[in-house]
Design an enzyme around this catalytic site. Sequence first.
Site, PDB file in Angstrom:
ATOM      1  N   HIS A   1     141.096   8.588   2.608  1.00 59.93           N
ATOM      2  CA  HIS A   1     141.174   9.378   3.840  1.00 59.93           C
ATOM      3  C   HIS A   1     141.952  10.649   3.960  1.00 59.93           C
ATOM      4  CE1 HIS A   1     145.281   7.438   3.550  1.00 59.93           C
ATOM      5  NE2 HIS A   1     145.367   8.387   3.177  1.00 59.93           N
TER       6      HIS A   1
ATOM      7  N   HIS B   1     151.306   7.778   7.813  1.00 60.30           N
ATOM      8  CA  HIS B   1     152.297   8.957   7.069  1.00 60.30           C
ATOM      9  C   HIS B   1     153.408   8.916   7.476  1.00 60.30           C
ATOM     10  CE1 HIS B   1     147.997   8.180   5.608  1.00 60.30           C
ATOM     11  NE2 HIS B   1     148.511   8.760   4.955  1.00 60.30           N
TER      12      HIS B   1
ATOM     13  N   HIS C   1     145.638   8.925  -7.119  1.00 62.35           N
ATOM     14  CA  HIS C   1     145.824  10.208  -6.592  1.00 62.35           C
ATOM     15  C   HIS C   1     147.844  10.131  -7.124  1.00 62.35           C
ATOM     16  CE1 HIS C   1     145.978   8.042  -2.427  1.00 62.35           C
ATOM     17  NE2 HIS C   1     146.429   9.304  -1.986  1.00 62.35           N
TER      18      HIS C   1
ATOM     19  N   GLU D   1     147.837   2.609  -2.160  1.00 62.13           N
ATOM     20  CA  GLU D   1     147.028   2.687  -0.504  1.00 62.13           C
ATOM     21  C   GLU D   1     145.964   1.758  -0.453  1.00 62.13           C
ATOM     22  OE1 GLU D   1     148.001   6.800   1.250  1.00 62.13           O
ATOM     23  OE2 GLU D   1     145.985   6.495  -0.014  1.00 62.13           O
TER      24      GLU D   1
HETATM   25  C1  DHB Z   1     146.322  13.467   0.371  1.00 60.80           C
HETATM   26  C2  DHB Z   1     145.885  12.576   0.357  1.00 60.80           C
HETATM   27  C3  DHB Z   1     146.462  11.419   1.027  1.00 60.80           C
HETATM   28  O1  DHB Z   1     145.852  10.074   1.191  1.00 60.80           O
HETATM   29  C4  DHB Z   1     146.999  11.690   1.535  1.00 60.80           C
HETATM   30  O2  DHB Z   1     147.442  10.623   3.154  1.00 60.80           O
HETATM   31  C5  DHB Z   1     147.792  13.109   2.037  1.00 60.80           C
HETATM   32  C6  DHB Z   1     146.824  14.243   1.009  1.00 60.80           C
HETATM   33  C7  DHB Z   1     145.685  14.361  -0.676  1.00 60.80           C
HETATM   34  O3  DHB Z   1     145.252  14.407  -1.829  1.00 60.80           O
HETATM   35  O4  DHB Z   1     145.885  16.142  -0.407  1.00 60.80           O
HETATM   36 FE    FE Z   2     147.324   8.963   2.078  1.00 62.85          FE
END
Ligand code: DHB
Ligand code: FE
Length: 288
Positions: A12, A59, A197, A244
């Site tokens: 997302h 978030h 990530h 996540e």
């Molecule tokens: C990014 C990914 C995320 O899931 C998020 O909530 C905020 C930023 C990113 O890759 O920049």
């Molecule tokens: Fe996220």
Amino acid sequence: MARITASVYTSHVPAIGAALDHGKSNEPYWKPVFQGYDFSKQWLRDNRPDVIFLVYNDHATAFSLDMIPTFAIGTAASFAPADEGFGRRPVPVVQGHPELAAHIAQSVIQQDFDLTIVNKMEVDHGLTVPLSLMCGQQDPVTGAWPCPVIPFAVNVVQYPVPSGRRCFMLGQAIAKAVASFDEDLKVQIWGTGGMSHQLQGPRAGLINKAFDNAFLDKLIADPAAAAAIPHIDYVREAGSEGIELVMWLIARGAMADITGGKPPNVRHRFYHVPASNTAVGHLILENS
Ligand code: DHB
Ligand code: FE
């Protein structure tokens, strides 16, 4: 009766929403990301559900450290896109399904999962970016998402967060709840967020292709093994925000094979690095 017809899994990344909103989807950096969803947009047009049950995480937009619900179900008639600091995304307001949401809350709470009921809430990129990826860009005023959406927010931001195993069991309870709703509705369940990530600290930028692809394999063919992955493995292997991925287990737990039905058909699988700081993963599984 209502029934779950399919599950969809997707990252997302907020920058994906920004790329769409600013007309950058054909730029060389973004084109391969969006191409991975060309099949999916057609598939959704061909397999239009009556309701989408969309599992995502907030978030620190609707919730904050003031209030941290582990599992929150949106029972409102509509949910406006939130201003996350750069203005509201120019996308349509999300229409809810208060009757089905209230029924699922009743059933799932009686199946011993404590849900927070949210009668008023705005939704952030965790919910609107998956909708944009799957439905394409919609005019914020004259456009509309293809069907009502029930937002289901999971706390994966502030520890303690729920285990993958509990998420998997919750998916089973949601499927049972849907199956006892006395209206002939086709319901899709979407699990969003991930894949690997990490946004902060010395390991910021971490991507783990081997972990992500092994997770996709397991999610398809051995979901109980995916559900057994402990938190520490997500954090070590997939980065702090890789957690996540436990939300995907809610959607997978709601598929028919988990309670004795046939294995799902894999309609689409896509994996791409990079999109912002994140590895984008995407699956479509259909109940046979
Ligand atoms: C990014 C990914 C995320 O899931 C998020 O909530 C905020 C930023 C990113 O890759 O920049
Ligand atoms: Fe996220």
